[in-house]
Design an enzyme around this catalytic site. Sequence first.
Site, short mmCIF file in Angstrom:
data_model
loop_
_atom_site.label_atom_id
_atom_site.label_comp_id
_atom_site.label_asym_id
_atom_site.label_seq_id
_atom_site.Cartn_x
_atom_site.Cartn_y
_atom_site.Cartn_z
N ALA A 147 -23.03 -27.57 -10.67
CA ALA A 147 -22.79 -28.42 -9.51
C ALA A 147 -22.07 -27.63 -8.42
CB ALA A 147 -21.98 -29.65 -9.91
N PRO B 36 -21.85 -33.70 -0.89
CA PRO B 36 -22.46 -34.52 0.17
C PRO B 36 -22.31 -33.88 1.54
CG PRO B 36 -21.24 -35.90 -1.36
CD PRO B 36 -20.97 -34.49 -1.77
N GLY B 37 -21.20 -33.20 1.77
CA GLY B 37 -20.94 -32.63 3.11
C GLY B 37 -21.39 -31.21 3.29
N GLY C 143 -24.08 -27.83 1.67
CA GLY C 143 -25.00 -27.24 0.69
C GLY C 143 -25.15 -25.77 0.96
N GLU D 262 -32.26 -15.92 -10.08
CA GLU D 262 -32.39 -17.36 -9.83
C GLU D 262 -33.49 -17.62 -8.79
OE1 GLU D 262 -28.40 -18.74 -8.99
OE2 GLU D 262 -27.71 -17.99 -10.92
N ARG E 172 -67.47 -32.95 -7.76
CA ARG E 172 -67.58 -34.01 -6.75
C ARG E 172 -68.76 -33.74 -5.83
NH1 ARG E 172 -66.18 -39.21 -5.44
NH2 ARG E 172 -66.03 -39.43 -3.16
N GLN F 177 -56.57 -31.73 0.66
CA GLN F 177 -57.65 -31.99 1.62
C GLN F 177 -59.02 -31.89 0.94
OE1 GLN F 177 -56.81 -32.98 4.53
NE2 GLN F 177 -58.82 -33.11 5.51
N GLY G 191 -60.17 -34.92 -0.83
CA GLY G 191 -60.41 -36.15 -0.07
C GLY G 191 -59.39 -37.22 -0.44
N THR H 97 -32.03 -22.56 0.90
CA THR H 97 -33.21 -22.95 1.69
C THR H 97 -33.96 -21.71 2.16
OG1 THR H 97 -32.05 -22.93 3.82
CG2 THR H 97 -31.98 -25.01 2.57
C1 LIG Z 1 -34.48 -31.57 -6.20
C2 LIG Z 1 -33.19 -30.85 -5.90
C3 LIG Z 1 -32.44 -30.33 -6.93
C4 LIG Z 1 -31.22 -29.68 -6.65
N1 LIG Z 1 -30.45 -29.23 -7.70
C5 LIG Z 1 -29.21 -28.74 -7.44
C6 LIG Z 1 -28.34 -28.40 -8.50
O1 LIG Z 1 -28.69 -28.48 -9.70
N2 LIG Z 1 -27.08 -27.97 -8.21
C7 LIG Z 1 -26.65 -27.85 -6.92
O2 LIG Z 1 -25.51 -27.45 -6.72
N3 LIG Z 1 -27.46 -28.17 -5.88
C8 LIG Z 1 -28.73 -28.60 -6.11
N4 LIG Z 1 -29.56 -28.95 -5.08
C9 LIG Z 1 -29.05 -28.83 -3.71
C10 LIG Z 1 -29.68 -27.71 -2.91
O3 LIG Z 1 -29.30 -26.46 -3.41
C11 LIG Z 1 -29.28 -27.94 -1.44
O4 LIG Z 1 -29.94 -29.12 -1.01
C12 LIG Z 1 -29.63 -26.78 -0.56
O5 LIG Z 1 -28.84 -25.65 -0.86
C13 LIG Z 1 -29.46 -27.12 0.95
O6 LIG Z 1 -28.21 -27.69 1.19
P1 LIG Z 1 -28.12 -29.06 2.03
O7 LIG Z 1 -29.02 -30.04 1.40
O8 LIG Z 1 -26.69 -29.40 2.19
O9 LIG Z 1 -28.75 -28.71 3.45
P2 LIG Z 1 -27.96 -28.09 4.70
O10 LIG Z 1 -27.17 -26.92 4.25
O11 LIG Z 1 -27.27 -29.20 5.41
O12 LIG Z 1 -29.18 -27.58 5.58
C14 LIG Z 1 -29.93 -28.45 6.45
C15 LIG Z 1 -30.89 -27.56 7.26
O13 LIG Z 1 -30.13 -26.62 8.04
C16 LIG Z 1 -30.59 -25.32 7.77
N5 LIG Z 1 -29.49 -24.36 7.82
C17 LIG Z 1 -28.25 -24.44 7.26
N6 LIG Z 1 -27.54 -23.35 7.49
C18 LIG Z 1 -28.32 -22.52 8.25
C19 LIG Z 1 -28.17 -21.22 8.81
N7 LIG Z 1 -27.03 -20.52 8.65
N8 LIG Z 1 -29.21 -20.70 9.52
C20 LIG Z 1 -30.35 -21.39 9.66
N9 LIG Z 1 -30.57 -22.62 9.15
C21 LIG Z 1 -29.57 -23.17 8.44
C22 LIG Z 1 -31.15 -25.37 6.35
O14 LIG Z 1 -32.04 -24.31 6.10
C23 LIG Z 1 -31.82 -26.73 6.36
O15 LIG Z 1 -33.09 -26.62 6.96
C24 LIG Z 1 -30.78 -29.55 -5.32
C25 LIG Z 1 -31.57 -30.05 -4.28
C26 LIG Z 1 -32.76 -30.70 -4.55
C27 LIG Z 1 -33.57 -31.24 -3.41
#
Ligand SMILES: Cc1cc2nc3c(=O)[nH]c(=O)nc-3n(C[C@H](O)[C@H](O)[C@H](O)COP(=O)(O)OP(=O)(O)OC[C@H]3O[C@@H](n4cnc5c(N)ncnc54)[C@H](O)[C@@H]3O)c2cc1C
Length: 393
Positions: free
Chosen positions: A138, A142-143, A145, A258, A284, A352, A355, A381
């Site tokens: 983890a 929420p605030g 990622g 990873e 098809r 696509q 269909g 990301t």
């Molecule tokens: C199905 C799923 C499973 C997951 N499992 C885990 C897990 O097991 N453990 C865990 O800890 N997390 C997990 N995650 C979380 C995942 O790692 C985060 O969602 C991801 O790292 C992005 O963080 P965020 O959602 O806060 O997006 P944000 O960081 O808020 O990003 C939002 C957008 O802003 C862009 N952005 C942010 N910073 C920059 C930058 N410096 N330059 C350019 N663009 C930027 C991002 O690319 C994205 O498009 C999971 C997520 C999903 C969807």
Amino acid sequence: MPTSFAASPPVAPMIPRTLFGPDHEAFRSTVRRFFEEEIVPNHDRYEAQHYVDREAWKKAGELGLLCCTMPEQYGGSGVDRLYSTILFEEQARVGASGVGFGLHSDIVANYLLNFGTEDQKRRWLPIMATGEIITAIAMTEPGTGSDLQAITTTAVADGDDYVVSGAKTFITNGLLCDMVIVAVKTGEVSSGAQGTSLLLIEADRAGFTKGKPLDKVGMRAQDTCELFFDGVRVPRSNLLGGVEGQGFLMLMRELAWERMIIAVTCVAGAEAALATTVDYTKRRKAFGKPIASFQNTRFKLAELRSEVQIGRVYVDRCLELVLEKKLDVAAAAAAKYWCSDLLSRVVDECVQLHGGYGYMLEYPIARAYIDGRANRIYGGTNEIMKDIISRTL
Ligand SMILES: Cc1cc2nc3c(=O)[nH]c(=O)nc-3n(C[C@H](O)[C@H](O)[C@H](O)COP(=O)(O)OP(=O)(O)OC[C@H]3O[C@@H](n4cnc5c(N)ncnc54)[C@H](O)[C@@H]3O)c2cc1C
């Protein structure tokens, strides 16, 4: 109608693979049988309940499919990472997007092996390998990622314990996990990387609660949850490696692997999507002939086959470098972003070519469409991947 990707014959590679030996292929047969017999028939039910049965984890453990790369003294088989690769490929081949074995075996277990104290390794790794316990990691809150240094979950020292407060979200294996590695601030919240540590937290500690599985677009069988820590007392002996402030360095160590896990999964998923679509378009008919005979279909499939093959060759070469411990983070970031984009492109074109049926969830290609999207988001990301690559120029 194919109910799973596995029902369609594979498309032969244009360039033969050279990575695997006979022992790997024997292992692949076991893994394939496991996914086809134990997981595929139950996956719809797993999707409805939003988690994979614990019995499936235990069966995987009995067959040696969990934590197989861990040394034998810690319950693993001491095999190379091609065995993990086979597990990811076979999972993708049947579209079993709910199974969280990989995170448990190839991410959490590596943290323990690389950084855990001897006591921590002996306590956790053997029961992870049998499937007796399920684990998670983890980091995301929420605030925050992408910007992990900004986490605000705190672990404040108090006697022999830490007192943990905060919340995590999007945690894979979150609902079922018996132990979770949690990224916390042992220093000031504003202390960034230097104040970040990793703490092992058992699920039965007072004040630790789990949310309901999150209502995701796809990967609906995977138990992705919020986790809440409300003054949870955790003994100091649960600090990973026993040293504060090392969390960020620990998080960096296996980043290349990873990210390769995602790239491997995406290329195998794209191969499976292509195979099911070739099969479908041959069967098809429209305007009195198979849709596979239209030039547009043939050209599209030719393009997809070429792109998937090019992705496969890059990934296989990266895997060779993984075995030699020479894969750098930028090359792995390129694999992660390019292959997850590839999967999205391939699956979109395959939908696509199906269909209207491509939009129906009873068809595996529609599942792939909703399941695959997350690969561009988690594991860092794709924008963050490009940032990493750009820094090497
Ligand atoms: C199905 C799923 C499973 C997951 N499992 C885990 C897990 O097991 N453990 C865990 O800890 N997390 C997990 N995650 C979380 C995942 O790692 C985060 O969602 C991801 O790292 C992005 O963080 P965020 O959602 O806060 O997006 P944000 O960081 O808020 O990003 C939002 C957008 O802003 C862009 N952005 C942010 N910073 C920059 C930058 N410096 N330059 C350019 N663009 C930027 C991002 O690319 C994205 O498009 C999971 C997520 C999903 C969807």
